[in-house]
Scaffold this active site. Structure first.
Site, PDB file in Angstrom:
ATOM      1  N   HIS A   8      -7.105  -5.830   1.974  1.00 19.73           N
ATOM      2  CA  HIS A   8      -5.982  -5.292   2.746  1.00 19.73           C
ATOM      3  C   HIS A   8      -5.467  -6.387   3.681  1.00 19.73           C
ATOM      4  CE1 HIS A   8      -6.784  -0.845   2.102  1.00 19.73           C
ATOM      5  NE2 HIS A   8      -7.973  -1.342   1.773  1.00 19.73           N
ATOM      6  N   ASN A  41     -12.977  -3.027   2.227  1.00 23.96           N
ATOM      7  CA  ASN A  41     -13.843  -1.862   2.419  1.00 23.96           C
ATOM      8  C   ASN A  41     -14.849  -1.827   1.278  1.00 23.96           C
ATOM      9  OD1 ASN A  41     -12.438  -0.946   4.715  1.00 23.96           O
ATOM     10  ND2 ASN A  41     -10.881   0.037   3.434  1.00 23.96           N
ATOM     11  N   HIS A  91     -10.272  -5.073  -3.616  1.00 23.17           N
ATOM     12  CA  HIS A  91      -8.937  -5.384  -3.085  1.00 23.17           C
ATOM     13  C   HIS A  91      -9.066  -5.776  -1.627  1.00 23.17           C
ATOM     14  CE1 HIS A  91      -9.745  -1.078  -2.709  1.00 23.17           C
ATOM     15  NE2 HIS A  91      -9.077  -1.117  -1.569  1.00 23.17           N
ATOM     16  N   ASP A  94       0.852  -1.185   0.000  1.00 21.85           N
ATOM     17  CA  ASP A  94       0.000   0.000   0.000  1.00 21.85           C
ATOM     18  C   ASP A  94       0.890   1.238   0.000  1.00 21.85           C
ATOM     19  OD1 ASP A  94      -3.219   0.535   0.895  1.00 21.85           O
ATOM     20  OD2 ASP A  94      -1.808   2.213   1.065  1.00 21.85           O
ATOM     21  N   ILE A  95       0.494   2.233  -0.791  1.00 24.83           N
ATOM     22  CA  ILE A  95       1.294   3.456  -0.924  1.00 24.83           C
ATOM     23  C   ILE A  95       1.275   4.293   0.361  1.00 24.83           C
ATOM     24  CG2 ILE A  95      -0.430   5.061  -1.866  1.00 24.83           C
ATOM     25  CD1 ILE A  95       1.600   5.674  -4.125  1.00 24.83           C
ATOM     26  N   VAL A 137     -10.759   3.231  -3.719  1.00 29.13           N
ATOM     27  CA  VAL A 137     -10.443   2.745  -5.070  1.00 29.13           C
ATOM     28  C   VAL A 137     -11.480   1.689  -5.432  1.00 29.13           C
ATOM     29  CG1 VAL A 137      -8.749   1.590  -6.531  1.00 29.13           C
ATOM     30  CG2 VAL A 137      -7.970   3.213  -4.773  1.00 29.13           C
TER      31      VAL A 137
HETATM   32  P1  AMP Z   1      -9.627   1.486   0.034  1.00 31.83           P
HETATM   33  O1  AMP Z   1      -9.689   2.759   0.821  1.00 31.83           O
HETATM   34  O2  AMP Z   1     -10.087   0.272   0.767  1.00 31.83           O
HETATM   35  O3  AMP Z   1     -10.286   1.637  -1.324  1.00 31.83           O
HETATM   36  O4  AMP Z   1      -8.086   1.223  -0.198  1.00 31.83           O
HETATM   37  C1  AMP Z   1      -7.369   1.779  -1.253  1.00 31.83           C
HETATM   38  C2  AMP Z   1      -5.942   1.712  -0.853  1.00 31.83           C
HETATM   39  O5  AMP Z   1      -5.151   1.862  -2.020  1.00 31.83           O
HETATM   40  C3  AMP Z   1      -5.509   2.825   0.119  1.00 31.83           C
HETATM   41  O6  AMP Z   1      -5.005   2.236   1.315  1.00 31.83           O
HETATM   42  C4  AMP Z   1      -4.438   3.584  -0.654  1.00 31.83           C
HETATM   43  O7  AMP Z   1      -3.374   4.017   0.166  1.00 31.83           O
HETATM   44  C5  AMP Z   1      -3.981   2.549  -1.673  1.00 31.83           C
HETATM   45  N1  AMP Z   1      -3.439   3.071  -2.917  1.00 31.83           N
HETATM   46  C6  AMP Z   1      -3.957   4.037  -3.698  1.00 31.83           C
HETATM   47  N2  AMP Z   1      -3.178   4.228  -4.780  1.00 31.83           N
HETATM   48  C7  AMP Z   1      -2.153   3.341  -4.677  1.00 31.83           C
HETATM   49  C8  AMP Z   1      -1.024   3.033  -5.485  1.00 31.83           C
HETATM   50  N3  AMP Z   1      -0.769   3.690  -6.624  1.00 31.83           N
HETATM   51  N4  AMP Z   1      -0.184   2.060  -5.073  1.00 31.83           N
HETATM   52  C9  AMP Z   1      -0.422   1.404  -3.914  1.00 31.83           C
HETATM   53  N5  AMP Z   1      -1.470   1.638  -3.113  1.00 31.83           N
HETATM   54  C10 AMP Z   1      -2.323   2.599  -3.487  1.00 31.83           C
END
Ligand code: AMP
Length: 113
Positions: free
Chosen positions: A101, A86, A99, A29-30, A95
């Site tokens: 976590h 989520n 996915h 995760d970024i 996003v």
């Molecule tokens: P969610 O809030 O459950 O949709 O999780 C989306 C996750 O994607 C968040 O924890 C972000 O930090 C992560 N995220 C968004 N863009 C990127 C990226 N380019 N590379 C890795 N993680 C990302």
């Protein structure tokens, strides 16, 4: 237009893959919220848990199984870890490409919500 995870899967955005197979990838995760914060992402574009259909059951099971293997590889299996999907705005989804976590590496807060 592709979502950001689809672009990562398609290698349009360079990102290190921690794991890849026919069904999914795993990336860091970024913005990690735990020492281990890994996203397991299906290659199939499924926006949210609400969009799952019966044919996707194997994909969801596969994501959990891959998370288990990655947890062991990161040596967080015996101390423990958390798996989170989520869903939509109230669930904190940002996003809209399914996915999972994988969170661990420290004692996580018990609070949910
Ligand atoms: P969610 O809030 O459950 O949709 O999780 C989306 C996750 O994607 C968040 O924890 C972000 O930090 C992560 N995220 C968004 N863009 C990127 C990226 N380019 N590379 C890795 N993680 C990302």
């Amino acid at each position: 237009m592709s979502n950001i995870f689809k672009k990562i899967i398609n290698r349009e955005i360079p990102t290190a893959f921690l794991y890849e197979d026919d069904l999914c990838i795993a990336i860091n995760d970024i913005k990690p919220v735990a020492p281990v914060h890994i996203l397991i992402i299906p290659k199939k574009e499924i926006p949210t848990i609400n969009d799952l259909n019966e044919d996707d059951i194997n994909i969801v099971g596969h994501l959990v199984y891959v998370a288990k293997k990655i947890a062991k590889k990161n040596k967080i299996d015996s101390n423990g870890f958390r798996l989170v999907f989520n869903c939509n705005d109230d669930g904190g989804q940002t996003v809209y490409h399914l996915h999972l976590h994988l969170l661990g590496g420290k004692k996580l807060n018990r609070a949910i919500g």
